[in-house]
Scaffold this motif. Sequence first.
Motif, short mmCIF file in Angstrom:
data_model
loop_
_atom_site.label_atom_id
_atom_site.label_comp_id
_atom_site.label_asym_id
_atom_site.label_seq_id
_atom_site.Cartn_x
_atom_site.Cartn_y
_atom_site.Cartn_z
N THR A 175 0.83 -1.20 0.00
CA THR A 175 0.00 0.00 0.00
C THR A 175 0.86 1.25 0.00
OG1 THR A 175 -0.11 -0.06 2.41
CG2 THR A 175 -1.89 -1.13 1.19
N SER A 176 2.17 1.09 0.07
CA SER A 176 3.07 2.24 0.01
C SER A 176 4.07 2.03 -1.10
CB SER A 176 3.80 2.43 1.35
OG SER A 176 4.65 1.33 1.60
N PHE A 177 4.67 3.10 -1.56
CA PHE A 177 5.68 2.98 -2.60
C PHE A 177 6.75 4.02 -2.38
CE2 PHE A 177 2.53 5.93 -4.18
CZ PHE A 177 3.27 6.95 -4.73
N ALA A 178 7.93 3.75 -2.94
CA ALA A 178 9.06 4.66 -2.80
C ALA A 178 9.48 5.18 -4.16
CB ALA A 178 10.23 3.96 -2.11
N ALA A 179 9.80 6.44 -4.22
CA ALA A 179 10.29 7.04 -5.45
C ALA A 179 11.32 8.10 -5.09
CB ALA A 179 9.13 7.68 -6.23
N GLU A 180 12.33 8.25 -5.92
CA GLU A 180 13.37 9.24 -5.65
C GLU A 180 12.87 10.62 -6.04
OE1 GLU A 180 18.19 9.72 -6.05
OE2 GLU A 180 17.14 8.24 -7.26
N THR A 181 12.80 11.54 -5.09
CA THR A 181 12.28 12.87 -5.36
C THR A 181 13.28 13.96 -5.01
OG1 THR A 181 11.29 12.97 -3.16
CG2 THR A 181 9.91 12.14 -4.94
N LYS A 182 14.31 13.65 -4.27
CA LYS A 182 15.32 14.62 -3.89
C LYS A 182 16.65 13.91 -3.85
CE LYS A 182 16.49 18.01 -0.31
NZ LYS A 182 16.08 18.65 0.96
N LYS A 183 17.69 14.54 -4.31
CA LYS A 183 18.99 13.89 -4.39
C LYS A 183 19.39 13.34 -3.03
CE LYS A 183 23.72 14.51 -6.00
NZ LYS A 183 24.70 15.47 -6.59
N GLY A 184 19.68 12.05 -3.01
CA GLY A 184 20.10 11.40 -1.78
C GLY A 184 18.98 10.88 -0.92
N PHE A 185 17.73 11.05 -1.38
CA PHE A 185 16.58 10.61 -0.58
C PHE A 185 15.58 9.84 -1.44
CE2 PHE A 185 18.28 14.17 1.74
CZ PHE A 185 18.09 13.84 3.08
N LEU A 186 14.82 9.00 -0.79
CA LEU A 186 13.67 8.34 -1.40
C LEU A 186 12.42 8.80 -0.68
CD1 LEU A 186 14.98 4.68 -1.87
CD2 LEU A 186 14.70 6.43 -3.62
N SER A 187 11.32 8.82 -1.40
CA SER A 187 10.04 9.25 -0.84
C SER A 187 9.13 8.04 -0.64
CB SER A 187 9.37 10.25 -1.78
OG SER A 187 8.06 10.56 -1.33
N VAL A 188 8.52 7.97 0.53
CA VAL A 188 7.55 6.92 0.82
C VAL A 188 6.17 7.54 0.95
CG1 VAL A 188 6.79 5.21 2.51
CG2 VAL A 188 9.21 5.45 2.01
N THR A 189 5.19 6.96 0.28
CA THR A 189 3.81 7.41 0.40
C THR A 189 2.95 6.21 0.77
OG1 THR A 189 4.08 9.17 -1.22
CG2 THR A 189 1.83 8.46 -0.76
N ASP A 190 2.30 6.28 1.90
CA ASP A 190 1.40 5.23 2.34
C ASP A 190 -0.02 5.66 2.01
OD1 ASP A 190 -0.33 3.54 3.93
OD2 ASP A 190 1.46 2.90 5.01
N LYS A 191 -0.57 5.09 0.97
CA LYS A 191 -1.90 5.49 0.50
C LYS A 191 -3.01 5.00 1.42
CE LYS A 191 -0.61 5.63 -4.39
NZ LYS A 191 -0.90 5.09 -5.75
N LYS A 192 -2.75 3.94 2.14
CA LYS A 192 -3.77 3.39 3.04
C LYS A 192 -3.91 4.24 4.30
CE LYS A 192 -4.91 -0.68 5.80
NZ LYS A 192 -4.47 -2.05 6.21
N ASP A 193 -2.79 4.58 4.91
CA ASP A 193 -2.82 5.30 6.18
C ASP A 193 -2.68 6.81 6.03
OD1 ASP A 193 -3.20 3.10 7.98
OD2 ASP A 193 -1.15 2.48 7.50
N GLY A 194 -2.37 7.27 4.83
CA GLY A 194 -2.39 8.70 4.57
C GLY A 194 -1.21 9.51 5.06
#
Length: 239
Positions: A79-98
């Motif tokens: 229910t969550s996914f990671a994508a690189e959005t800033k140099k040196g970091f990954l972004s996690v978004t949990d769509k279930k828990d918001g």
Amino acid sequence: MVSLLNSPSINHTLLPNASTRVGLCRHGQYRRDISFYVRSEQVPSASNSPCQDRLGRRQLLATGVTIAPWFLLSHHTSTSFAAETKKGFLSVTDKKDGYTFLYPFGWQEVIVEGQDKVFKDIIEPLESVSVNMIPTSKTDIHDFGPPREIAETLIKKVLASPSQKTKLIEASEHDVDGKAYYTFEFVAQAPNYTRHALSAICIGNGKFYTLTTGANERRWEKMKDRLKTVVDSFQIFSV
């Protein structure tokens, strides 16, 4: 503070055994024998070569990490996914828990009982970020009290073990899209190390959210900018 300490689940559900869950120690000793499960999406796979895949798994095993049976499953089942959005970091978004946040590239997602999500540096285990939630009938973080009051309570009752010496350094409030967040900085001292940590808390979706990140005090100067990026990136959204 209203009802925070009176919640029957605050000490056990928000961050159960929090000293071990967020990289601190329990009763003054870090538990190095804990087995963690690493999610597949946090292990980069630049090649489809079976030899390289086997090599990567051997390298993980050499660190003492337990590879889950579903290690090679695609991340789209989560229910969550990671994508690189800033140099040196990954972004996690949990769509279930918001909620969403950034974490340093290279940290691995691990499964820790009682935590909703945890990422950590396997070599430096005190460097981690964890997210947890408990249900609440409150709709505004101000209902629990001002930033410094709620921060001191959480640090003493939830984020550190009773045997640790703690110190709140600062606490503040900021708004994101009209929603109030409290953030605070603190240290927790154990007999053999001191952890320097940052936390962010917020209320939404009928939940009390807590994100905590930190590092060993000896690495604070090196890590503080990255950790501040992590805590500042934490946001919740309606689900």
